[in-house]
Design a protein around this motif. Structure first.
Motif, PDB file in Angstrom:
ATOM      1  N   ARG A   1     -12.842   1.803   0.632  1.00 10.80           N
ATOM      2  CA  ARG A   1     -11.811   2.433  -0.201  1.00 10.80           C
ATOM      3  C   ARG A   1     -12.034   3.928  -0.168  1.00 10.80           C
ATOM      4  O   ARG A   1     -13.185   4.372  -0.150  1.00 10.80           O
ATOM      5  CB  ARG A   1     -11.882   1.956  -1.655  1.00 10.80           C
ATOM      6  N   VAL A   2     -11.008   4.673  -0.030  1.00 12.44           N
ATOM      7  CA  VAL A   2     -11.128   6.132  -0.053  1.00 12.44           C
ATOM      8  C   VAL A   2     -11.560   6.549  -1.448  1.00 12.44           C
ATOM      9  O   VAL A   2     -11.074   6.008  -2.432  1.00 12.44           O
ATOM     10  CB  VAL A   2      -9.776   6.795   0.320  1.00 12.44           C
ATOM     11  N   GLY A  57      -7.825  -1.291  -6.483  1.00 16.96           N
ATOM     12  CA  GLY A  57      -7.728  -2.051  -5.234  1.00 16.96           C
ATOM     13  C   GLY A  57      -9.104  -2.565  -4.864  1.00 16.96           C
ATOM     14  O   GLY A  57     -10.102  -2.191  -5.483  1.00 16.96           O
ATOM     15  N   PHE A  58      -9.171  -3.456  -3.839  1.00 17.33           N
ATOM     16  CA  PHE A  58     -10.483  -4.058  -3.473  1.00 17.33           C
ATOM     17  C   PHE A  58     -11.001  -3.631  -2.103  1.00 17.33           C
ATOM     18  O   PHE A  58     -12.070  -4.007  -1.670  1.00 17.33           O
ATOM     19  CB  PHE A  58     -10.365  -5.584  -3.498  1.00 17.33           C
ATOM     20  N   GLY A  59     -10.139  -2.894  -1.381  1.00 16.80           N
ATOM     21  CA  GLY A  59     -10.599  -2.444  -0.054  1.00 16.80           C
ATOM     22  C   GLY A  59     -10.659  -3.585   0.939  1.00 16.80           C
ATOM     23  O   GLY A  59     -11.440  -3.544   1.896  1.00 16.80           O
ATOM     24  N   ASP A  79       5.362   6.254   4.757  1.00 17.25           N
ATOM     25  CA  ASP A  79       5.578   6.620   3.339  1.00 17.25           C
ATOM     26  C   ASP A  79       5.449   8.116   3.184  1.00 17.25           C
ATOM     27  O   ASP A  79       4.986   8.802   4.116  1.00 17.25           O
ATOM     28  CB  ASP A  79       4.590   5.863   2.440  1.00 17.25           C
ATOM     29  N   ASN A 130      -9.311   8.073  -4.946  1.00 13.84           N
ATOM     30  CA  ASN A 130      -7.889   7.954  -4.608  1.00 13.84           C
ATOM     31  C   ASN A 130      -7.061   7.751  -5.904  1.00 13.84           C
ATOM     32  O   ASN A 130      -6.427   6.723  -6.100  1.00 13.84           O
ATOM     33  CB  ASN A 130      -7.605   6.893  -3.548  1.00 13.84           C
ATOM     34  N   ASN A 182       0.832  -1.215   0.000  1.00 13.87           N
ATOM     35  CA  ASN A 182       0.000   0.000   0.000  1.00 13.87           C
ATOM     36  C   ASN A 182       0.864   1.260   0.000  1.00 13.87           C
ATOM     37  O   ASN A 182       0.567   2.229  -0.714  1.00 13.87           O
ATOM     38  CB  ASN A 182      -0.916   0.037   1.237  1.00 13.87           C
ATOM     39  N   LYS A 224       2.053   1.698  -3.271  1.00 16.20           N
ATOM     40  CA  LYS A 224       0.961   1.953  -4.214  1.00 16.20           C
ATOM     41  C   LYS A 224       0.469   3.392  -4.113  1.00 16.20           C
ATOM     42  O   LYS A 224       0.140   4.029  -5.107  1.00 16.20           O
ATOM     43  CB  LYS A 224      -0.167   0.972  -3.906  1.00 16.20           C
ATOM     44  N   TYR A 225       0.381   3.913  -2.879  1.00 22.62           N
ATOM     45  CA  TYR A 225      -0.193   5.250  -2.716  1.00 22.62           C
ATOM     46  C   TYR A 225       0.903   6.326  -2.551  1.00 22.62           C
ATOM     47  O   TYR A 225       0.691   7.335  -1.885  1.00 22.62           O
ATOM     48  CB  TYR A 225      -1.192   5.250  -1.542  1.00 22.62           C
ATOM     49  N   GLY A 275      -7.460  -5.269   1.861  1.00 24.45           N
ATOM     50  CA  GLY A 275      -6.116  -5.474   2.407  1.00 24.45           C
ATOM     51  C   GLY A 275      -6.040  -5.065   3.866  1.00 24.45           C
ATOM     52  O   GLY A 275      -5.650  -5.864   4.733  1.00 24.45           O
ATOM     53  N   LEU A 276      -6.395  -3.834   4.181  1.00 18.45           N
ATOM     54  CA  LEU A 276      -6.296  -3.341   5.558  1.00 18.45           C
ATOM     55  C   LEU A 276      -7.248  -4.102   6.492  1.00 18.45           C
ATOM     56  O   LEU A 276      -6.953  -4.332   7.655  1.00 18.45           O
ATOM     57  CB  LEU A 276      -6.581  -1.837   5.600  1.00 18.45           C
TER      58      LEU A 276
END
Ligand code: ADP
Length: 841
Positions: free
Chosen positions: A793-794, A802-804, A774, A797, A746, A749-750, A806-807
């Motif tokens: 998911r924000v 992404g699939f929302g 980061d 973004n 992440n 990625k971000y 991971g976190l």
């Protein structure tokens, strides 16, 4: 012949002269004469004996000149009559108890059926001194005879003797006259002698007159001594000739007022009463009138009447010639006795009446009591009576025994024995209070544990203990009335429980409720419902106002459905958006139902409303997710297909495939496999199937390894990690590795391409702490807290795919290891994701 029964000589020495003297009276075998009978009667009544006799003792027999009470007997043998003994003595001969007299043992009058027990005989002594007979009284029971009694009997005997003398004198007077006539004609020469005789007779006459006067005086004396009233009435005018003191007292008159006066002149107040007529009748017919308890009413003079009662006897009296010309009246006043007896009778009668009434009322009482008993026995309410301080079960009706769970065998036992299970329950002490204070006790739904067939049962009663007082006012009994309300209480409890459950459910579910009157459209809405529709909890709202709140996109539909249910019945289930412009919209779901018939009064349209925004959003995210997953899978699949088609064409043309040609399709396939793995993990998490396999490992070693093996994809120089000492953790090494991987990927990625990512790890308070920092796009504050939610998911973004999930996976794994994870960030400046895991001690 004399049959001597006395065992001793009964002939006196002078018996011959005595008999000669008796014969001179010419009285033997003469007919009965009133004057003697009256005296005998007088003796009998005065001494209250059954028999009185005037006896004359002859040579061999005893002749009864007067016999009152001994039937028609005229004479008796001299050896048997007790008068033969009495003439031996000049004093009164008395045998108070004949059975105790040796000389009388063999006497047939004593030993025989006649049963003579008492005898008193007073001698009749002639002026010459001869005892010619007796006045005797006889009884069949032994009795005492006082000195005074003897004197009185002797006096009466004297009166009899006087009568005998009087009679003899009269007889000789008459015979003298006859003799005179004869001698005057036949024997003139005897004139002298006759004169002499005459003078002797005169002398005798004078003597007998003296006797007569004396006799009268005696008689009067005797009469005055009598307790009875005596009056002699003569002639048809009923002139009072003689009266005794007792009678004067009774008449309240003096002797002067009555003697020689006609009865009705003396007592004109008796004219209307039967006496005068009766007196004349006795004179007319010679009958004896004997009346008991006759009322005699005198004029008291003061306008009142003197009411008296007498027992009286009217006996005819004759003159010497035997003509009835008078009445001997003997009476006893018994007024007091009658009055007291009447009083007694009256009170007895009253008593009897009262008894009758009592009997009648008893009867009524008995009937009403038995009716009452029946009612009580069969009453649907438990009724009983407890007696005394010991609370003996006196009565218990069927229902009471039923609720007690006992048989009628408990009747008569103290309550504590009848229901041993109530020890420790409040009843005995309450009853004791009622008994002591006299205050009734009332209770509703009081709980009792009673043993029914060996099993303790919980019962509830509406109960009354009513004290019942005795006639002295003390509490004697307690009336128990109990209504078994166990069923009501239990069903109410169930209802209460159900209500509570529903309320808890409603409150817990944050559900709003409403009730709309189908006719008037008046609404009752719960506070929560009002809040859900954007009103204050205590605001007054109408159906229209609520409808206003529904988002225009679903308002028409919501109203149409509501109207349909109200008019046609059925149920209502609709989801709509609520929220004014500018405010965040919320999703509500309303479920309702019509109770009652459509169109009827009192038909209600009611239901619940709940906020389903979260569910709805989750659902939307899920839908987005599916769309996205399809899209994401499609990309590698399309290129994979492309590679495979390209290689197919090559092979079909006879070209040789190089090994490197497989690298790209393999990477695509691996990417897809990773993606699918991620989805699988989510679904495993959802169904609780994710499995943590723990082992002790060094966290910093894991990071170093990751940096060496996996993170290389991102470019090794970009990931900075400074190793530390061992951080030993007991956990699932692979899954923690996945967390690290996610966070690092992440961060890359971000972040702009080439920006560095720093991994630090440290220990603090028994925890190992790892941070991934980061310098990427950063996260807005309002998104920070939601990052770890599933599918979150924000927005906007930068179109980073992404699939929302991971976190979400990271936080689940960390939490299952007893650790925590969080993010800090500033938009545009970068983010720090940190997790902590407990160190192995
Ligand atoms: P995704 O597959 O969308 O990355 P994640 O659960 O991993 O799903 O992340 C959720 C969201 O959190 C992302 O869509 C992204 O907006 C935000 N996010 C995650 N990590 C970072 C980061 N390091 N910097 C900025 N935003 C991040």
């Amino acid at each position: 012949m004399i049959e001597n029964t006395f065992g001793k000589n009964i002939i006196p020495e002078n018996d011959t002269e005595r008999i000669a003297a008796l014969e001179q009276y010419r009285i033997m075998d003469s007919p009965p004469e009133d004057c003697f009978d009256n005296l005998a009667q007088l003796a009998r009544e005065f001494f209250d004996v059954p028999i009185a006799l005037v006896s004359l003792v002859d040579a061999e027999r005893v002749y009864f000149k007067s016999n009152v009470g001994m039937g028609s007997t005229k004479e008796s043998n001299r050896g048997k009559s007790l008068c033969a003994l009495a003439v031996l003595d000049r004093e009164v001969t008395v045998y108070e108890d004949a059975l105790k007299e040796p000389c009388l043992i063999a006497n047939p009058n004593v030993a025989g059926d006649f049963g003579l027990r008492f005898y008193a005989g007073a001698p009749l002594i002639s002026p010459a001194g001869f005892v010619i007979g007796t006045l005797c009284i006889i009884d069949k029971v032994a009795r005492a005879f006082s000195k005074k009694d003897r004197q009185l009997l002797a006096k009466l005997a004297k009166a009899v003797m006087d009568q005998i003398e009087l009679r003899a004198a009269a007889l000789s007077d008459r015979s003298t006259h006859e003799d005179e006539k004869v001698t005057h004609v036949a024997f003139s020469e005897e004139l002298q002698a006759m004169n002499e005789e005459m003078s002797a007779t005169n002398e005798e006459l004078a003597n007998s007159r003296d006797h007569l006067v004396q006799a009268n005086a005696n008689l009067e004396q005797i009469l005055n001594m009598l307790p009875a009233s005596v009056v002699v009435i003569r002639g048809y005018d009923l002139v009072v000739e003689m009266i005794n003191t007792s009678n004067l007292t009774y008449w309240k008159k003096t002797k002067e007022e009555v003697l020689g006066k006609p009865f009705l002149e003396i007592l004109p107040d008796l004219a209307d009463q039967p006496f005068a007529g009766q007196l004349r009748r006795v004179m007319d017919t010679g009958e004896i009138i004997d009346v008991k308890e006759s009322p005699v009413l005198f004029d008291a003079g003061d306008g009142n009447i003197r009411e008296t009662y007498v027992d009286y006897t009217y006996q005819p009296l004759s003159d010497l010639a035997g003509n009835r010309n008078g009445v001997l009246v003997m009476s006893f006043e018994i007024t007091e006795r009658v009055i007291s007896r009447r009083l007694l009778e009256k009170s007895a009668k009253e008593l009897a009446n009262a008894n009758m009434r009592l009997l009648a009322s008893n009867d009524k009482l008995f009937k009403s009591e038995s009716r009452f008993k029946f009612l009580i026995e069969e009453a649907p309410v438990a009724i009983g009576v407890l007696h005394g301080k010991e609370l003996f079960v006196e009565t218990a009706n069927t229902k009471l025994l039923e609720v007690w769970g006992k048989s009628s065998g408990v009747v008569g036992l103290p309550l504590a024995e009848a229901l041993p299970e109530i020890a420790g329950q409040p009843f005995l002490s309450i009853l004791d209070d009622v008994f002591r204070t006299g205050q009734a006790f009332y209770a509703n739904e009081i709980r009792a544990l009673l043993e029914h067939q060996g099993e303790l049962r919980e019962l509830f009663f509406n109960l009354v203990y009513q004290p019942v007082r005795d006639s002295a006012g003390a509490v004697a009994d307690i009336l128990v009335v109990a209504v078994d309300v166990s069923q009501q209480v239990q069903s109410r409890r169930l209802v209460e429980q159900a209500e509570l459950t529903t309320r808890l459910a409603v409150e817990g579910a944050n559900v709003g409720t409403w009730r709309i009157d189908a006719k008037t459209m008046d609404i009752v809405a719960s506070p929560r419902l009002k809040q859900l529709f954007g009103f204050a909890a205590d605001a007054e709202v109408s159906v229209g106002q609520l409808v206003e709140q529904i988002d225009p996109s679903s308002r028409a539909d919501a109203v149409a459905q509501m109207e349909k249910v109200i008019s046609q019945g059925g149920s209502y289930d609709i989801t709509y958006l609520i929220g004014r412009d500018g405010e965040k919209k919320r999703w509500l779901r309303a479920l309702g139902k019509l109770t009652g018939e459509p169109g009827d009064d009192a038909t209600l349209f009611s239901g619940v409303v709940m906020d389903i925004t979260d569910i709805k959003e989750d659902e939307i995210r899920k839908n987005d997710f599916i769309a996205m997953v399809s899209h994401e899978l499609k990309t590698p699949l399309t290129s994979l297909t492309g590679y495979l088609q390209y290689m197919q064409r090559k092979v079909s043309k006879g070209d040789v495939l190089s090994v490197s040609m497989f690298n790209q399709p393999l990477r695509q396939a691996k990417q897809m496999a990773e993606m699918i793995n991620g989805f699988l993990n989510v679904s495993r998490l959802d169904s609780g199937k994710i499995h943590i396999e723990k082992s002790v490992f060094d966290l910093s070693e894991l990071i170093a390894e990751g940096q060496a093996e996996h993170f290389s994809v991102y470019g090794t120089d970009q990931i900075l990690f400074e190793g530390t000492d061992k951080l030993l953790i007991n956990g699932d090494r692979a899954k923690i590795g996945q967390v690290l991987n996610n966070l690092v990927s992440n961060a890359v990625k971000y972040s702009p391409v080439g920006a560095s990512v720093q991994i630090t790890c440290s220990r603090s308070d028994g925890f190992a702490r790892v941070s991934i920092t980061d310098q990427g796009i950063g996260i807005r504050a309002q998104d920070l807290e939601k990052l770890f939610e599933r599918f979150y998911r924000v927005e906007n973004n930068n179109n980073i795919s992404g699939f929302g999930i991971g976190l979400y996976l990271c936080s689940e794994i960390i939490e299952r290891h007893g650790g925590r994870i969080w993010a800090e960030s500033e938009l545009g400046k970068g983010s720090v994701f940190t997790f902590e895991l407990p160190l192995e001690s």
